[in-house]
Design a protein around this motif. Structure first.
Motif, PDB file in Angstrom:
ATOM      1  N   GLN A  67       0.854  -1.010  -0.344  1.00 25.84           N
ATOM      2  CA  GLN A  67      -0.316   0.162   0.009  1.00 25.84           C
ATOM      3  C   GLN A  67       0.712   1.359   0.049  1.00 25.84           C
ATOM      4  O   GLN A  67       0.719   2.202  -0.717  1.00 25.84           O
ATOM      5  N   GLY A  68       1.817   1.393   0.580  1.00 18.84           N
ATOM      6  CA  GLY A  68       3.030   2.364   0.956  1.00 18.84           C
ATOM      7  C   GLY A  68       3.503   3.156  -0.531  1.00 18.84           C
ATOM      8  O   GLY A  68       4.042   3.914  -0.424  1.00 18.84           O
ATOM      9  N   ALA A  69       3.998   1.590  -1.107  1.00 15.60           N
ATOM     10  CA  ALA A  69       5.225   1.498  -2.235  1.00 15.60           C
ATOM     11  C   ALA A  69       3.607   1.627  -3.358  1.00 15.60           C
ATOM     12  O   ALA A  69       4.365   3.612  -3.848  1.00 15.60           O
ATOM     13  N   VAL A  70       2.792   1.746  -3.567  1.00 10.90           N
ATOM     14  CA  VAL A  70       1.891   2.509  -4.918  1.00 10.90           C
ATOM     15  C   VAL A  70       1.348   3.533  -4.210  1.00 10.90           C
ATOM     16  O   VAL A  70       1.304   4.441  -5.409  1.00 10.90           O
ATOM     17  N   GLU A  71       0.708   3.869  -2.557  1.00 10.64           N
ATOM     18  CA  GLU A  71       0.426   5.571  -2.461  1.00 10.64           C
ATOM     19  C   GLU A  71       2.034   6.684  -2.818  1.00 10.64           C
ATOM     20  O   GLU A  71       1.604   7.406  -4.080  1.00 10.64           O
ATOM     21  N   ASP A  72       3.351   6.114  -3.082  1.00  9.87           N
ATOM     22  CA  ASP A  72       4.448   6.922  -3.496  1.00  9.87           C
ATOM     23  C   ASP A  72       4.711   7.122  -5.129  1.00  9.87           C
ATOM     24  O   ASP A  72       4.834   7.707  -5.117  1.00  9.87           O
ATOM     25  N   TYR A  73       4.106   6.479  -4.884  1.00 11.63           N
ATOM     26  CA  TYR A  73       3.871   5.793  -6.759  1.00 11.63           C
ATOM     27  C   TYR A  73       3.259   6.346  -7.530  1.00 11.63           C
ATOM     28  O   TYR A  73       3.209   7.535  -8.239  1.00 11.63           O
ATOM     29  N   ALA A  74       1.849   6.444  -7.216  1.00  9.53           N
ATOM     30  CA  ALA A  74       0.502   6.983  -8.051  1.00  9.53           C
ATOM     31  C   ALA A  74       0.629   8.661  -6.862  1.00  9.53           C
ATOM     32  O   ALA A  74       0.425   9.496  -8.255  1.00  9.53           O
ATOM     33  N   ARG A  75       1.434   8.863  -6.306  1.00  8.55           N
ATOM     34  CA  ARG A  75       1.613  10.396  -6.020  1.00  8.55           C
ATOM     35  C   ARG A  75       2.753  11.325  -6.926  1.00  8.55           C
ATOM     36  O   ARG A  75       2.789  11.757  -7.321  1.00  8.55           O
ATOM     37  N   GLU A  76       3.754   9.929  -7.062  1.00  8.12           N
ATOM     38  CA  GLU A  76       4.966  10.621  -8.039  1.00  8.12           C
ATOM     39  C   GLU A  76       4.302  10.519  -9.616  1.00  8.12           C
ATOM     40  O   GLU A  76       4.965  12.278 -10.254  1.00  8.12           O
ATOM     41  N   VAL A  77       3.500  10.216 -10.326  1.00  5.67           N
ATOM     42  CA  VAL A  77       2.675   9.632 -11.139  1.00  5.67           C
ATOM     43  C   VAL A  77       1.889  11.194 -11.422  1.00  5.67           C
ATOM     44  O   VAL A  77       2.108  12.099 -12.677  1.00  5.67           O
ATOM     45  N   ARG A  78       1.175  11.857 -10.170  1.00  2.00           N
ATOM     46  CA  ARG A  78      -0.159  12.383 -10.737  1.00  2.00           C
ATOM     47  C   ARG A  78       0.584  13.803 -10.590  1.00  2.00           C
ATOM     48  O   ARG A  78       0.592  14.770 -11.052  1.00  2.00           O
ATOM     49  N   GLN A  79       2.064  14.007  -9.672  1.00  5.19           N
ATOM     50  CA  GLN A  79       2.816  15.060  -9.830  1.00  5.19           C
ATOM     51  C   GLN A  79       3.960  15.046 -10.928  1.00  5.19           C
ATOM     52  O   GLN A  79       4.610  16.120 -11.020  1.00  5.19           O
ATOM     53  N   ARG A  80       3.841  14.269 -11.714  1.00  4.89           N
ATOM     54  CA  ARG A  80       4.467  14.590 -12.301  1.00  4.89           C
ATOM     55  C   ARG A  80       6.112  14.362 -12.799  1.00  4.89           C
ATOM     56  O   ARG A  80       7.197  14.423 -13.650  1.00  4.89           O
ATOM     57  N   SER A  81       6.348  13.671 -11.484  1.00  6.56           N
ATOM     58  CA  SER A  81       7.256  13.547 -11.221  1.00  6.56           C
ATOM     59  C   SER A  81       8.365  12.488 -11.466  1.00  6.56           C
ATOM     60  O   SER A  81       9.174  11.655 -11.627  1.00  6.56           O
ATOM     61  N   PHE A  82       7.429  11.450 -12.130  1.00  7.86           N
ATOM     62  CA  PHE A  82       7.897  10.118 -12.594  1.00  7.86           C
ATOM     63  C   PHE A  82       7.250   9.814 -14.034  1.00  7.86           C
ATOM     64  O   PHE A  82       6.077  10.085 -14.115  1.00  7.86           O
ATOM     65  N   PRO A  83       8.199   9.160 -14.936  1.00  9.48           N
ATOM     66  CA  PRO A  83       9.461   8.580 -14.782  1.00  9.48           C
ATOM     67  C   PRO A  83      10.571   9.818 -14.397  1.00  9.48           C
ATOM     68  O   PRO A  83      10.403  10.619 -14.898  1.00  9.48           O
ATOM     69  N   ALA A  84      11.788   9.642 -13.669  1.00 11.12           N
ATOM     70  CA  ALA A  84      12.798  10.101 -13.967  1.00 11.12           C
ATOM     71  C   ALA A  84      13.718   9.971 -14.588  1.00 11.12           C
ATOM     72  O   ALA A  84      13.827   8.398 -14.771  1.00 11.12           O
ATOM     73  N   PRO A  85      14.633  10.326 -15.030  1.00 10.24           N
ATOM     74  CA  PRO A  85      15.433   9.907 -16.105  1.00 10.24           C
ATOM     75  C   PRO A  85      16.318   8.953 -15.788  1.00 10.24           C
ATOM     76  O   PRO A  85      15.820   8.197 -17.206  1.00 10.24           O
ATOM     77  N   GLU A  86      16.396   8.796 -14.796  1.00 12.16           N
ATOM     78  CA  GLU A  86      17.223   7.501 -14.435  1.00 12.16           C
ATOM     79  C   GLU A  86      15.847   6.169 -14.681  1.00 12.16           C
ATOM     80  O   GLU A  86      16.502   5.019 -14.347  1.00 12.16           O
ATOM     81  N   HIS A  87      15.157   6.070 -15.168  1.00 12.97           N
ATOM     82  CA  HIS A  87      13.927   5.437 -14.978  1.00 12.97           C
ATOM     83  C   HIS A  87      13.230   5.594 -16.476  1.00 12.97           C
ATOM     84  O   HIS A  87      12.076   4.906 -16.784  1.00 12.97           O
ATOM     85  N   THR A  88      13.693   5.758 -17.326  1.00 16.60           N
ATOM     86  CA  THR A  88      13.282   6.079 -18.452  1.00 16.60           C
ATOM     87  C   THR A  88      13.856   5.370 -19.279  1.00 16.60           C
ATOM     88  O   THR A  88      15.366   5.341 -19.775  1.00 16.60           O
ATOM     89  N   TYR A  89      13.371   4.852 -20.675  1.00 13.38           N
ATOM     90  CA  TYR A  89      14.393   4.279 -21.412  1.00 13.38           C
ATOM     91  C   TYR A  89      15.407   4.999 -22.175  1.00 13.38           C
ATOM     92  O   TYR A  89      14.947   5.902 -22.117  1.00 13.38           O
ATOM     93  N   GLY A  90      16.931   4.707 -22.439  1.00 13.52           N
ATOM     94  CA  GLY A  90      17.926   4.959 -22.399  1.00 13.52           C
ATOM     95  C   GLY A  90      18.002   5.816 -24.078  1.00 13.52           C
ATOM     96  O   GLY A  90      18.561   5.472 -24.825  1.00 13.52           O
TER      97      GLY A  90
END
Ligand code: KIV
Length: 273
Positions: free
Chosen positions: A246-269
């Protein structure tokens, strides 16, 4: 004969030989990934028909099919190398006749590659257990609280609270041991009865809600990890995976909504030209 693998997987014969020795450690497994993680620590893993409740949200194990068991049994075999894998026979696949049971059991063993099957029931299943064992299918028994019988038992109740109930359950355990079962699950059973059966039968008893008196223990993995929303009273939670997810999914959902995910290191090169 050619050797397929350097790692020797435990067999039903190995588990049988553990009677009265070091306690036998076991857990349920339904997926390749969890099988891989627990393989190091358990003597056997059970592809339990509890997968109906845990994976599919069913209320009981009754609707589980042979195809469901075979699919997950195969996954667990792919994920593990060392532990014996036992696959549960689902309701309706083995009770009508010993020939039916052999056909279902042989299908499970051929299509999953598992080393043994498990069947619920005592005296009434003894003839079937003997028939299968004589034809090359190692069988683990399951007596006491047998969840597939929920509709005739009227609910899940601890077995053997009254001493008057003991004889029938002892007879069940002895009948399947004498028929050739290599081990048996004792489920939901009062401690003095579990202790008595463990002393009486020549094969290992594996307890679930049946006290430390048994030769080994089994738990549903998701229950002990804290992933199941509801667990029986006897279950000790060794983790809190539900909260972690639940904690991990909350963090992920927040980052997606804030457009801070994916960060460059989590994007296809792909570099901008
Ligand atoms: O289905 C299952 O997971 C089982 C265990 C509870 C023993 O039968």
């Amino acid at each position: 004969m050619s050797i397929q693998s350097d790692i020797k997987r435990k067999t039903a014969v190995d588990i049988r030989a553990m009677k009265g020795g070091n306690p036998i450690v076991s857990l349920t497994a339904y997926h390749a990934h969890t099988a891989r993680i627990i393989d190091e620590f358990v003597d056997f893993m059970l592809v339990g028909d509890s997968l109906g409740m845990v994976m599919h949200g069913l209320e009981t194990t009754v609707p589980v099919t042979l195809d469901m068991m075979i699919l997950q049994g195969h996954a667990v075999m792919r994920g593990s190398k060392k532990a014996l894998v036992v696959v549960d026979m689902p309701f309706g696949s083995y009770e009508a006749s010993r020939e039916d049971a052999f056909r279902s059991g042989a299908r499970v063993m051929k299509e999953t590659g598992c080393g043994a099957i498990k069947m619920e029931g005592g005296v009434r299943m003894a003839d079937t257990v003997r028939f299968l064992v004589e034809r090359g299918i190692p069988v683990m028994g399951h007596v006491g609280l047998t969840p597939q019988a929920i509709n005739t038992m009227g609910g899940f109740r601890v077995q053997g609270r009254e001493e008057a109930q003991w004889a029938a359950i002892e007879e069940d355990a002895m009948a399947i041991a004498e028929a050739g079962a290599f081990a048996m699950v004792l489920e939901g059973m009062a401690e003095p009865l579990a202790a008595k059966i463990t002393e009486q039968v020549p094969v290992p008893t594996i307890g679930i809600g049946a006290s430390p008196a048994c030769d080994g223990q089994i738990l549903v993995l998701e229950d002990m990890l804290g992933l199941s929303p509801w667990v029986p009273k006897f279950v000790k939670r060794f983790g809190s995976l539900g909260g972690m997810i639940q904690g991990a999914v909350e963090d992920y959902a927040r980052e997606v909504r804030q457009r801070s995910f994916p960060a460059p290191e989590h994007t296809y090169g792909m570099k901008k030209k």
